[in-house]
Structures are given as structure tokens and as C-alpha cells.
Design a protein around this motif. Structure first.
Motif, PDB file in Angstrom:
ATOM      1  N   ARG A   1       0.812  -1.223   0.000  1.00  0.00           N
ATOM      2  CA  ARG A   1       0.000   0.000   0.000  1.00  0.00           C
ATOM      3  C   ARG A   1       0.844   1.271   0.000  1.00  0.00           C
ATOM      4  O   ARG A   1       0.303   2.376   0.020  1.00  0.00           O
ATOM      5  N   LEU A   2       2.156   1.107   0.003  1.00  0.00           N
ATOM      6  CA  LEU A   2       3.042   2.269  -0.043  1.00  0.00           C
ATOM      7  C   LEU A   2       3.232   2.735  -1.486  1.00  0.00           C
ATOM      8  O   LEU A   2       3.159   1.926  -2.422  1.00  0.00           O
ATOM      9  N   PRO A   3       3.499   4.014  -1.701  1.00  0.00           N
ATOM     10  CA  PRO A   3       3.759   4.490  -3.069  1.00  0.00           C
ATOM     11  C   PRO A   3       5.021   3.845  -3.635  1.00  0.00           C
ATOM     12  O   PRO A   3       5.946   3.493  -2.893  1.00  0.00           O
ATOM     13  N   SER A   4       5.074   3.681  -4.924  1.00  0.00           N
ATOM     14  CA  SER A   4       6.184   2.971  -5.569  1.00  0.00           C
ATOM     15  C   SER A   4       7.524   3.653  -5.342  1.00  0.00           C
ATOM     16  O   SER A   4       8.568   2.995  -5.309  1.00  0.00           O
ATOM     17  N   GLU A   5       7.522   4.972  -5.170  1.00  0.00           N
ATOM     18  CA  GLU A   5       8.785   5.693  -4.989  1.00  0.00           C
ATOM     19  C   GLU A   5       9.268   5.700  -3.540  1.00  0.00           C
ATOM     20  O   GLU A   5      10.343   6.226  -3.232  1.00  0.00           O
ATOM     21  N   CYS A   6       8.499   5.107  -2.632  1.00  0.00           N
ATOM     22  CA  CYS A   6       8.876   5.095  -1.211  1.00  0.00           C
ATOM     23  C   CYS A   6      10.079   4.176  -0.991  1.00  0.00           C
ATOM     24  O   CYS A   6      10.109   3.030  -1.450  1.00  0.00           O
ATOM     25  N   ILE A   7      11.079   4.667  -0.277  1.00  0.00           N
ATOM     26  CA  ILE A   7      12.248   3.866   0.083  1.00  0.00           C
ATOM     27  C   ILE A   7      11.902   3.044   1.323  1.00  0.00           C
ATOM     28  O   ILE A   7      11.469   3.595   2.340  1.00  0.00           O
ATOM     29  N   CYS A   8      12.089   1.735   1.251  1.00  0.00           N
ATOM     30  CA  CYS A   8      11.762   0.857   2.373  1.00  0.00           C
ATOM     31  C   CYS A   8      13.040   0.240   2.932  1.00  0.00           C
ATOM     32  O   CYS A   8      13.829  -0.349   2.182  1.00  0.00           O
ATOM     33  N   ILE A   9      13.244   0.385   4.227  1.00  0.00           N
ATOM     34  CA  ILE A   9      14.437  -0.155   4.888  1.00  0.00           C
ATOM     35  C   ILE A   9      13.987  -1.036   6.052  1.00  0.00           C
ATOM     36  O   ILE A   9      13.262  -0.585   6.942  1.00  0.00           O
ATOM     37  N   SER A  10      14.424  -2.274   6.029  1.00  0.00           N
ATOM     38  CA  SER A  10      14.021  -3.221   7.074  1.00  0.00           C
ATOM     39  C   SER A  10      15.167  -3.476   8.040  1.00  0.00           C
ATOM     40  O   SER A  10      16.338  -3.433   7.672  1.00  0.00           O
ATOM     41  N   LEU A  11      14.806  -3.732   9.289  1.00  0.00           N
ATOM     42  CA  LEU A  11      15.803  -4.074  10.295  1.00  0.00           C
ATOM     43  C   LEU A  11      15.257  -5.174  11.183  1.00  0.00           C
ATOM     44  O   LEU A  11      14.037  -5.291  11.357  1.00  0.00           O
ATOM     45  N   PRO A  12      16.123  -6.003  11.745  1.00  0.00           N
ATOM     46  CA  PRO A  12      15.647  -7.097  12.598  1.00  0.00           C
ATOM     47  C   PRO A  12      15.214  -6.578  13.959  1.00  0.00           C
ATOM     48  O   PRO A  12      15.608  -5.484  14.380  1.00  0.00           O
ATOM     49  N   ARG A  13      14.394  -7.354  14.644  1.00  0.00           N
ATOM     50  CA  ARG A  13      14.107  -7.044  16.044  1.00  0.00           C
ATOM     51  C   ARG A  13      15.389  -7.287  16.827  1.00  0.00           C
ATOM     52  O   ARG A  13      15.987  -8.359  16.746  1.00  0.00           O
ATOM     53  N   LEU A  14      15.812  -6.298  17.569  1.00  0.00           N
ATOM     54  CA  LEU A  14      17.095  -6.343  18.265  1.00  0.00           C
ATOM     55  C   LEU A  14      16.929  -7.092  19.580  1.00  0.00           C
ATOM     56  O   LEU A  14      16.212  -6.640  20.481  1.00  0.00           O
ATOM     57  N   TYR A  15      17.601  -8.224  19.678  1.00  0.00           N
ATOM     58  CA  TYR A  15      17.389  -9.135  20.795  1.00  0.00           C
ATOM     59  C   TYR A  15      18.705  -9.833  21.098  1.00  0.00           C
ATOM     60  O   TYR A  15      19.411 -10.282  20.188  1.00  0.00           O
ATOM     61  N   PHE A  16      19.064  -9.931  22.384  1.00  0.00           N
ATOM     62  CA  PHE A  16      20.324 -10.593  22.746  1.00  0.00           C
ATOM     63  C   PHE A  16      20.201 -11.196  24.141  1.00  0.00           C
ATOM     64  O   PHE A  16      20.017 -10.489  25.127  1.00  0.00           O
ATOM     65  N   LYS A  17      20.301 -12.520  24.207  1.00  0.00           N
ATOM     66  CA  LYS A  17      20.177 -13.229  25.475  1.00  0.00           C
ATOM     67  C   LYS A  17      21.541 -13.641  26.030  1.00  0.00           C
ATOM     68  O   LYS A  17      21.631 -14.262  27.083  1.00  0.00           O
ATOM     69  N   GLY A  18      22.611 -13.278  25.326  1.00  0.00           N
ATOM     70  CA  GLY A  18      23.943 -13.738  25.702  1.00  0.00           C
ATOM     71  C   GLY A  18      24.372 -13.360  27.104  1.00  0.00           C
ATOM     72  O   GLY A  18      25.108 -14.104  27.758  1.00  0.00           O
ATOM     73  N   TYR A  19      23.924 -12.194  27.596  1.00  0.00           N
ATOM     74  CA  TYR A  19      24.280 -11.773  28.955  1.00  0.00           C
ATOM     75  C   TYR A  19      23.388 -12.418  30.020  1.00  0.00           C
ATOM     76  O   TYR A  19      23.719 -12.380  31.204  1.00  0.00           O
ATOM     77  N   TRP A  20      22.248 -12.960  29.603  1.00  0.00           N
ATOM     78  CA  TRP A  20      21.239 -13.394  30.576  1.00  0.00           C
ATOM     79  C   TRP A  20      20.715 -14.804  30.281  1.00  0.00           C
ATOM     80  O   TRP A  20      19.565 -14.980  29.858  1.00  0.00           O
ATOM     81  N   PRO A  21      21.517 -15.831  30.522  1.00  0.00           N
ATOM     82  CA  PRO A  21      21.030 -17.202  30.307  1.00  0.00           C
ATOM     83  C   PRO A  21      19.881 -17.564  31.245  1.00  0.00           C
ATOM     84  O   PRO A  21      19.159 -18.531  30.997  1.00  0.00           O
ATOM     85  N   GLN A  22      19.698 -16.779  32.313  1.00  0.00           N
ATOM     86  CA  GLN A  22      18.643 -17.066  33.288  1.00  0.00           C
ATOM     87  C   GLN A  22      17.285 -16.542  32.862  1.00  0.00           C
ATOM     88  O   GLN A  22      16.282 -16.770  33.544  1.00  0.00           O
ATOM     89  N   HIS A  23      17.216 -15.838  31.735  1.00  0.00           N
ATOM     90  CA  HIS A  23      15.975 -15.154  31.370  1.00  0.00           C
ATOM     91  C   HIS A  23      14.805 -16.124  31.226  1.00  0.00           C
ATOM     92  O   HIS A  23      14.922 -17.199  30.643  1.00  0.00           O
ATOM     93  N   GLY A  24      13.667 -15.722  31.769  1.00  0.00           N
ATOM     94  CA  GLY A  24      12.440 -16.503  31.658  1.00  0.00           C
ATOM     95  C   GLY A  24      11.265 -15.667  32.105  1.00  0.00           C
ATOM     96  O   GLY A  24      11.381 -14.460  32.320  1.00  0.00           O
ATOM     97  N   ALA A  25      10.126 -16.306  32.261  1.00  0.00           N
ATOM     98  CA  ALA A  25       8.912 -15.587  32.643  1.00  0.00           C
ATOM     99  C   ALA A  25       8.886 -15.336  34.142  1.00  0.00           C
ATOM    100  O   ALA A  25       9.426 -16.106  34.932  1.00  0.00           O
ATOM    101  N   ASN A  26       8.255 -14.232  34.530  1.00  0.00           N
ATOM    102  CA  ASN A  26       7.980 -13.955  35.936  1.00  0.00           C
ATOM    103  C   ASN A  26       6.466 -13.960  36.108  1.00  0.00           C
ATOM    104  O   ASN A  26       5.787 -13.045  35.651  1.00  0.00           O
ATOM    105  N   PRO A  27       5.907 -14.990  36.738  1.00  0.00           N
ATOM    106  CA  PRO A  27       4.444 -15.108  36.821  1.00  0.00           C
ATOM    107  C   PRO A  27       3.779 -13.998  37.603  1.00  0.00           C
ATOM    108  O   PRO A  27       2.570 -13.826  37.530  1.00  0.00           O
TER     109      PRO A  27
END
Length: 538
Positions: free
Chosen positions: A80-106
Motif C-alpha cells: 500500500r506504499l507508493p512505488s517511490e517510497c524507500i523501504c528499509i528493514s531491520l531485525p528485532r534487536l534481541y540478545f540473550k547472551g548476557y542473561w542465560p537465566q531469562h524466563g517468565a515472571n508469573p
């Protein structure tokens, strides 16, 4: 300047803080963040992005969304964007390397004023708490430098980097290699999904390169340093040691949004454990005694006295804060008057203000719950207050009215239909407001409340908009009973008290000042009284 839109998660705020430091970018593009919601907000609330907004876009920065999200998906929006629109995609920035303990908190949804502290759970703490390990021993264990072994940490690191690599296979911006090269010497993330300024600058620079614009130098910083740094999840000592992280020290302290001070790793863990224990008790109370405490209090003769009740449902902290503020103002002027709060989720109310904190269980909608539990007050003579109220003077005399009357209520004000803040008259006759309601227990008053609730439950217009829909609003049915002369038919003596003293709404304030009546006000009833900038002192 041409229009630029950003359709990402909360990370767009960080990225834009750096993009706007580029003179070339800001000369070329006008970024309007409020035109498009965060993608997770759009999904949660079903907000569609209008073609009228998309048709003018010349730059569209986005994080991909799967086709399962329909009109909110990447493919749908790009088409639905105009043809001349410049589109730039980026990933969701996510890094678990510092926190192996990460999980849910009920318990992350019901932790009151420090709710945001523990929205990131810790699987190690959760497990040891569940096993009944004493707090002191838990702290000792997690502080050991051999708590995690090197191999497991490397596996966790490689896993999260591989996940990022997969996410960026089809995006223009790539970040995994940057993380791999820098994670040891620089803090790259505050939490698993809140990158630091260093990552924000790197993403912004890659966007600028795609646009053939100069990169930002390392000494260019946003006005607010560490844009997403208000909340930091601590890093385990063994992770620091085994991964060779050079940017933190053994005495590192961490920012915790909402707490007002920084904590060491051990202090953070202690607070996490304390909060977990508190809400495990709350959950047990709800499971084992729903409504039982309330029933027992109602049956005890020693509790048959005058008192005030509040009723809260759900976990929206706005109503919790309003309620605490209102109760504090009441205790200031009526210190001997007992206060009860009935709640189906939140129990962590300060006992300085609340004499009874009563768990309830219900499946009804909030305004129906209000009517369901009002008569179940533990007091013979009850003043019900909405949470958005403030007491400005002693109000003990109100209970004396119940020596003669069964039910006491005030009219709401009359205002212009198209201008709610334009007051036409202090009292809109026959428009009773149930946010301040006084009553005494009797068979006939109980019948009134039961009939009131039955009418609400029988309504055929139960929908999401129950606060504004007259078909389900509790006041609509209250007024209906009054108009049908229910009180007269059942011998209920009713008093109408003045709303210019005991139920003052926001659109009445200026007129009361003009008429010299503002000093008589005893109960204010309006939104946001709990916010300091809106506190009103007569």
C-alpha cells in the motif's frame, strides 16, 4: 522535507534519537512517530494503518511482521506504499547472551509501584524459591563464579547470535556480527530487548549508509544518554567471569526504573525474592479464600460499624494509585473511620490507609462488579467512593444521615452535550452519580442492590465499551430504578445531598470558584487527582 514513517517495536525511539542527529537526514525527512503505532501495539489493539497516512510516505523503516497479522503484516503494508517510497528493514534487536537465566515472571503483572522491575523473570530464582531454598543461600549460590560453566554460556551465546542471524537474513540492516565483535568490551544491551546507545548508533548508521548519507561519529550522542537504559537486568558474576566481560566490575550497580536508586546484583536478587514471596502469598490467598474473608467480616457483629469501601478489579495501576491517594486523603481528615478495599487481583495496599484488604473473586465486568460487591460491605453504614476521589475536609457527618435515611446520593452536574466541560447547572436533576454513594444495610436496601445488579446482567448490550454505553453503565440502571419509584414502592427513604460539597466534578470547579463556594468542597470526584500536578487544594 518528505514524510518518513517507522513501524517497529519500542526500539524505534532509540533509533530515531540517533537519526535526528544527522543534519542530512533531518533536512530530507520529517519523521512522525505518532502517525504509526508501535507494531506490538497495533497487533494487540487491532489498530489499522490508514492508506491516507501510507500514501504520503517517502521513507518507511520497519521490522518485518508475518502474514498471519493480516493488514498489519509487512507484505500488506508494503503493497500500500507508493512505488517511490524507500523501504528499509531491520531485525528485532534481541540478545540473550548476557542473561542465560531469562524466563517468565508469573507475578510481573501485579507488583504495584515497582511493576516494571521484574517484568524480566529469572528462572534460577524462580526454581530455588519454588524448592524452598532460604533467601540467604540463594544469594550465596548465584554469586558463585562457577554457578554457570563456560560451555553452557558459549552455547547460549551462539544460540542467540544464530537467532539474530536468522532474523536478518531478509533485512537490510545486519547487527549480529557487530554484536559478536563488541559484546565483551561494551555493554550492548540493558535487557534482552533494550539495546544500548552503541547499538542504536550502529543501526542508525546503517540506515544512513543505505540512504547515501554520512555516518555519525562516535562522539555524537543523543540529548538523553542511554535512551533505553532506565531498566537494566543485572548480569550474573559467573557470566561476567566466564565470558570475559570487560565493561562491568564486581561492584556493578544497575538502574531499575521506578525504584529511584541503583542496586547491586545481590540487592536486586533479594528484592526479586521478597516480591515473589509476597505475591505467592497473595495468589494462595485468592485460591484458597475467594470472598470468604468478606463473608466472615460481614457476619461479625464487632465489624458492624460505619466505614468506607473501595472496589478495584484488574491490574491497571492507575486505579490502584487513585485508590491509595483517595484513602490517604480520607485518613488525613477522618483518621478513626475504617476503610476497606475489595480487589480481585491486587492486594499490596498500604495498611496505614486500609483497615481491611479483602480479596474477591468474580467473572463480571468492572462496573457490574462494583454493584455486585457494594452491598457486601463489612460495615452496617457504608460510604462507597470511586477511586478517583479526594477528601478535603472531615466528612463524618455524612453517616449521621443514615440514622434517618436508607440511601443517600447526589445528582451529577448538567453540561452541554457537545462540550462536557461547559457547565449548564450544578445539578442535572434525575442524573444521579453513583461514584459517592451512602447506604445502610437492611432487607429493602439489599433488594435494591440485587435488583440493580439483575438489571445490569439482563442488559443485551454487554460489549467492550461498557464504560460509555448507557445500556450497561451502572448509573443508567441506578437512575432507572429511581425513576421507576422503586424506593417509594419498597419503603426506602432516600436523601439527595448537595454535589457542590460532597461530589464535585471537574467541570464544576471554575464555577464554584466564581461563586465563592470552593471552600465548602469536601469530596472531589475527577480523574488524575493522584498525579501531583493535578492535586487540588481548596
Amino acid at each position: 522535507m518528505t514524510l518518513s514513517l517507522m513501524y517497529t517495536n519500542c526500539q524505534r525511539g532509540l533509533i530515531f534519537e540517533f537519526l535526528k542527529l544527522s543534519n542530512e537526514f533531518m533536512k530530507e525527512f520529517k519523521v512522525e512517530l505518532d502517525k504509526v503505532p508501535h507494531n506490538h501495539t497495533a497487533i494487540k489493539e487491532g489498530i489499522k494503518i490508514s492508506d491516507n497516512i501510507l500514501k504520503d510516505a517517502k521513507l518507511f523503516i520497519y521490522q518485518p511482521l508475518d502474514d498471519k497479522y493480516g493488514e498489519l503484516s509487512t507484505n500488506s503494508i508494503l503493497s500500500r506504499l507508493p512505488s517511490e517510497c524507500i523501504c528499509i528493514s531491520l531485525p528485532r534487536l534481541y540478545f540473550k547472551g548476557y542473561w542465560p537465566q531469562h524466563g517468565a515472571n508469573p507475578y510481573s503483572k501485579i507488583t504495584g509501584d515497582i511493576q516494571s522491575l521484574f517484568s524480566y523473570g529469572d528462572t534460577n530464582l524462580n526454581q530455588m524459591i519454588e524448592e524452598g531454598v532460604p533467601k540467604e543461600e540463594i544469594i550465596q549460590r548465584i554469586n558463585k563464579l562457577d554457578f554457570y560453566n563456560h560451555e553452557d554460556l558459549i552455547d547460549n551465546l551462539e544460540y542467540t547470535l544464530n537467532e539474530i542471524s536468522k532474523r536478518e537474513e531478509y533485512t537490510d540492516v545486519k547487527i549480529s556480527e557487530f554484536i559478536r565483535q563488541n559484546y565483551k568490551n561494551y555493554r550492548l544491551f540493558h535487557t534482552i530487548n533494550h539495546p544500548t546507545d552503541m547499538v542504536g548508533r550502529e543501526v542508525a548508521n546503517q540506515i544512513l549508509q543505505i540512504l547515501n548519507m554520512p555516518k555519525l561519529s562516535e562522539n555524537v550522542l543523543p540529548f538523553h544518554k542511554e535512551v533505553l537504559g532506565g531498566l537494566q537486568v543485572p548480569i550474573y558474576p559467573s557470566v561476567r567471569e566466564k565470558l570475559g566481560l570487560n565493561f562491568i566490575t564486581p561492584n556493578e550497580v544497575y538502574s531499575l526504573k521506578g525504584l529511584g536508586r541503583k542496586l547491586t546484583f545481590s540487592e536486586y536478587a533479594e528484592l526479586y525474592i521478597d516480591q515473589d514471596q509476597k505475591y505467592r502469598k497473595s495468589e494462595l490467598l485468592f485460591k484458597s479464600q475467594p470472598n470468604e474473608i468478606l463473608d466472615n467480616l460481614s457476619d461479625k457483629k464487632e465489624n458492624q460499624q460505619a466505614g468506607v469501601i473501595y472496589i478495584i478489579t484488574g491490574t491497571n495501576l492507575r486505579y490502584v494509585h487513585e485508590c491509595i491517594f483517595s484513602a490517604a486523603s480520607l485518613k488525613k481528615y477522618c483518621p478513626k473511620l475504617p476503610i476497606a478495599v475489595l480487589s480481585d487481583k491486587f492486594l499490596d495496599f498500604p495498611k496505614d490507609y486500609f483497615d481491611y484488604i479483602i480479596p474477591i473473586q468474580t467473572e463480571l465486568q468492572p462496573l457490574q462488579v462494583k454493584v455486585e460487591f457494594m452491598y457486601k460491605s463489612p460495615f452496617d453504614k457504608t460510604l462507597f467512593l470511586d477511586t478517583d476521589t479526594q477528601v478535603l475536609q472531615p466528612i463524618d457527618e455524612m453517616f449521621n444521615w443514615l440514622d434517618e435515611y436508607d440511601l443517600c446520593v447526589a445528582n451529577g452536574p448538567m453540561w452541554a452535550k457537545d462540550k462536557p466541560q461547559e457547565l449548564l447547572a450544578y445539578e442535572g436533576e434525575g442524573n444521579y452519580n453513583t461514584g459517592v454513594l451512602l447506604y445502610r444495610k437492611s432487607d429493602k436496601v439489599e433488594l435494591f442492590f440485587n435488583t440493580w445488579l439483575e438489571k445490569m446482567l439482563a442488559s443485551s448490550t454487554l460489549d467492550k465499551d461498557y464504560y460509555n454505553n448507557p445500556g450497561v453503565n451502572d448509573q443508567f440502571f441506578f437512575n432507572q430504578l429511581i425513576f421507576q419509584r422503586f424506593c417509594e414502592q419498597h419503603g426506602i427513604k432516600r436523601k439527595i445531598f448537595t454535589n457542590t460539597v460532597y461530589n464535585v466534578r471537574s467541570n464544576m470547579i471554575q464555577n464554584l470558584k466564581n461563586d465563592g463556594k470552593i471552600k465548602d468542597v469536601k469530596i472531589l470526584h475527577m480523574h488524575d487527582l493522584h498525579k501531583k500536578k493535578l492535586k487540588f487544594d481548596c
